[in-house]
Design a protein around this motif. Structure first.
Motif, PDB file in Angstrom:
ATOM      1  N   PRO A 236      71.781  93.525  34.432  1.00  0.00           N
ATOM      2  CA  PRO A 236      72.494  94.167  34.609  1.00  0.00           C
ATOM      3  C   PRO A 236      72.435  95.330  34.972  1.00  0.00           C
ATOM      4  N   PRO A 237      73.896  95.554  35.821  1.00  0.00           N
ATOM      5  CA  PRO A 237      74.447  97.036  36.696  1.00  0.00           C
ATOM      6  C   PRO A 237      73.388  97.586  36.075  1.00  0.00           C
ATOM      7  N   GLU A 238      73.656  98.391  34.794  1.00  0.00           N
ATOM      8  CA  GLU A 238      72.639  99.940  33.813  1.00  0.00           C
ATOM      9  C   GLU A 238      71.247 100.015  34.474  1.00  0.00           C
ATOM     10  N   LEU A 239      70.791  98.824  35.207  1.00  0.00           N
ATOM     11  CA  LEU A 239      69.337  99.125  35.775  1.00  0.00           C
ATOM     12  C   LEU A 239      69.539 100.193  36.796  1.00  0.00           C
ATOM     13  N   VAL A 240      70.215  99.582  37.945  1.00  0.00           N
ATOM     14  CA  VAL A 240      70.240 100.368  39.178  1.00  0.00           C
ATOM     15  C   VAL A 240      69.620 102.506  38.621  1.00  0.00           C
ATOM     16  N   GLY A 241      69.568 102.451  39.158  1.00  0.00           N
ATOM     17  CA  GLY A 241      67.932 104.282  39.513  1.00  0.00           C
ATOM     18  C   GLY A 241      67.674 104.366  38.053  1.00  0.00           C
ATOM     19  N   ARG A 242      67.137 103.320  37.851  1.00  0.00           N
ATOM     20  CA  ARG A 242      65.689 103.177  36.504  1.00  0.00           C
ATOM     21  C   ARG A 242      64.414 102.478  36.988  1.00  0.00           C
TER      22      ARG A 242
END
Ligand code: SAM
Ligand code: SF4
Length: 431
Positions: free
Chosen positions: A396-402
């Motif tokens: 999922p794109p929410e993972l970007v930066g994590r």
């Protein structure tokens, strides 16, 4: 370093100017340039030419060229491109607002002063960004025979440790995870500073800041790679298990002519020490083929060193004569066709080595710092291992930066494929 300089330009001009990704919206075009090889210099000139039409339709648009080509070409650029409004070198970034204001008034300013002194930069990192490039020194005093950097970036100068620590601390306080410290030769960090400090001491102080998950640095000169720094790879949890250690050539004759200050044997000793301090370390390098006087036998030495060092990846270049440098006037320049053939052979060998190194990782479960959508498939994410290899995986794109926990499933020549292990994730999905 150029990416960091571009970020500093955007910072210097904010809030009067903000970044846009649409050329039609831009009021100001700044082309940041690299003079390392002639090819990059040619690209600048062709990009500048392609902006001529845009300037005709929008006369109030300002166009500037900055960086190392600007430093080298100076007024010649203005003379060749009547639509160019300003020219500034890599040490003029802090004067950019004033230069742009002068260009708005119709002047065509040129600022290529190599004035000493690194400014105390305000924190240039946007909240929510996971990665930061932090310049710790500028310039270079090494004068490798092929390299234009000392001429265009000026004398080596380290930034005060306090300024660096304040910048990193502010970035971490905003949720940052990974810091890359930048300099042409970070191993000589600290020379000339009022407060005596070495690069390993700086690393210890940065690593002690709360919140730092990944620490990297570039670039390291093999001559100045100290046993103390090598040992840190086995001792410092935040320090990523990756070192970029440019070797340039595997032949002692060529290394001496390049003025690199180490032999093949000394380089390989350092590689062995690094692998013994940190068995999982990934090593990458820079290689030049066709330096003046390089024979087939010299080139074979480079190929054999690559095999011995078993580099995980390499940037490789055909030697490009650069103005002012010692090598440009050496006899025995290697013909272009020979350089091209050697580069192809070298790159074929490195492709095998990289694939082999990537294949060894398949089956492992690893931490990936997710950087964005994959370039190949927008449905996939792309990130890096601590050892710096690129991993693409659906997620999922929410993972970007994590940070994500990923099972590595397939090795490719330039990357790996993986499967996100959602249940094992080491980060909070909702911030
Ligand atoms: N400071 C770093 C070091 O000493 O390792 C390297 C900085 S340089 C900007 C990056 C790489 O560009 C070098 O390692 C070298 O391989 C390559 N390079 C520099 N000058 C070159 C030239 N004249 N022709 C081809 N490659 C060059
Ligand atoms: Fe160029 Fe050598 Fe300085 Fe690296 S160390 S920037 S290759 S002169």
């Amino acid at each position: 370093m150029n990416v960091a300089d571009s970020q500093a330009m955007a910072q210097a001009l904010a809030p009067d100017y903000v970044l846009t990704s649409r050329a039609e919206d831009a009021d100001l075009f700044l082309i940041n340039t690299c003079a390392i090889r002639r090819k990059s210099e040619e690209k600048v000139k062709s990009l500048l030419g392609s902006l001529r039409g845009l300037k005709k339709t929008r006369p109030r648009l300002l166009i500037g060229v900055g960086g190392c080509v600007a430093q080298q070409e100076r007024e010649r650029l203005l003379a060749a491109a009547p639509h160019l409004d300003l020219v500034f070198g890599p040490r003029s970034l802090r004067r950019l607002p004033e230069l742009v204001a002068r260009a708005q008034r119709g002047e065509r300013p040129v600022d290529v002063e190599l004035i000493p002194g690194l400014p105390e930069a305000p924190c240039i990192h946007q909240p929510g960004r996971a990665q930061a490039l932090v310049t710790i020194m500028q310039g270079c005093d090494n004068f490798c025979a092929f390299c234009v950097v000392p001429y265009v970036r000026g004398r080596e100068e380290s930034r005060e440790p306090g300024a660096i620590l304040r910048e990193v601390a502010a970035f971490l306080a905003g949720g940052g995870l990974e810091v890359t410290l930048l300099g042409q030769n970070v191993n000589s960090y600290g020379r000339g500073l009022a407060e005596p400090i070495t690069f390993p001491q700086l690393l210890r102080r940065v690593a002690a800041l709360p919140g730092l998950t990944r620490l990297r640095f570039a670039t390291s000169h093999p001559r100045d790679l100290s046993p103390e720094l090598i040992a840190l790879f086995g001792e410092m949890p935040a320090l990523c298990q990756h070192l970029h250690l440019p070797v340039q050539s595997g032949a002692n004759r060529i290394l001496a002519a390049m003025n690199r200050g180490y032999t093949r044997e000394q380089y390989l000793d350092r590689v062995a020490a690094l692998r013994s301090a940190c068995p999982d370390i990934a090593l990458t390098t820079d290689l030049i083929v066709g330096f003046p006087g390089e024979t087939e036998a010299d080139f074979q030495e480079t190929l054999s060193l690559m095999g011995e060092a078993a580099f995980d990846a390499a940037f490789s270049f055909k030697y490009s004569p650069r103005p002012q440098t010692r090598a440009a006037s050496l006899p025995d320049q290697v013909p272009e066709a020979v350089k091209a053939a050697r580069l192809a052979r070298l790159q074929a060998l490195q492709a095998e080595l990289t694939l082999r190194s990537n294949a060894r990782l398949v089956g492992q479960v690893s931490e990936v710092l997710v950087e964005g959508a994959s370039r190949r498939s927008p449905r996939e994410l792309s990130g890096r291992l601590r050892t710096n290899q690129v991993v693409n995986f659906p997620g999922p794109p929410e993972l970007v930066g994590r940070l994500a926990t990923v099972a590595l499933t397939e090795a490719h020549p330039h990357s790996l494929k993986g499967r996100w292990l959602e249940a094992h994730s080491t980060w909070p999905l909702v911030a």
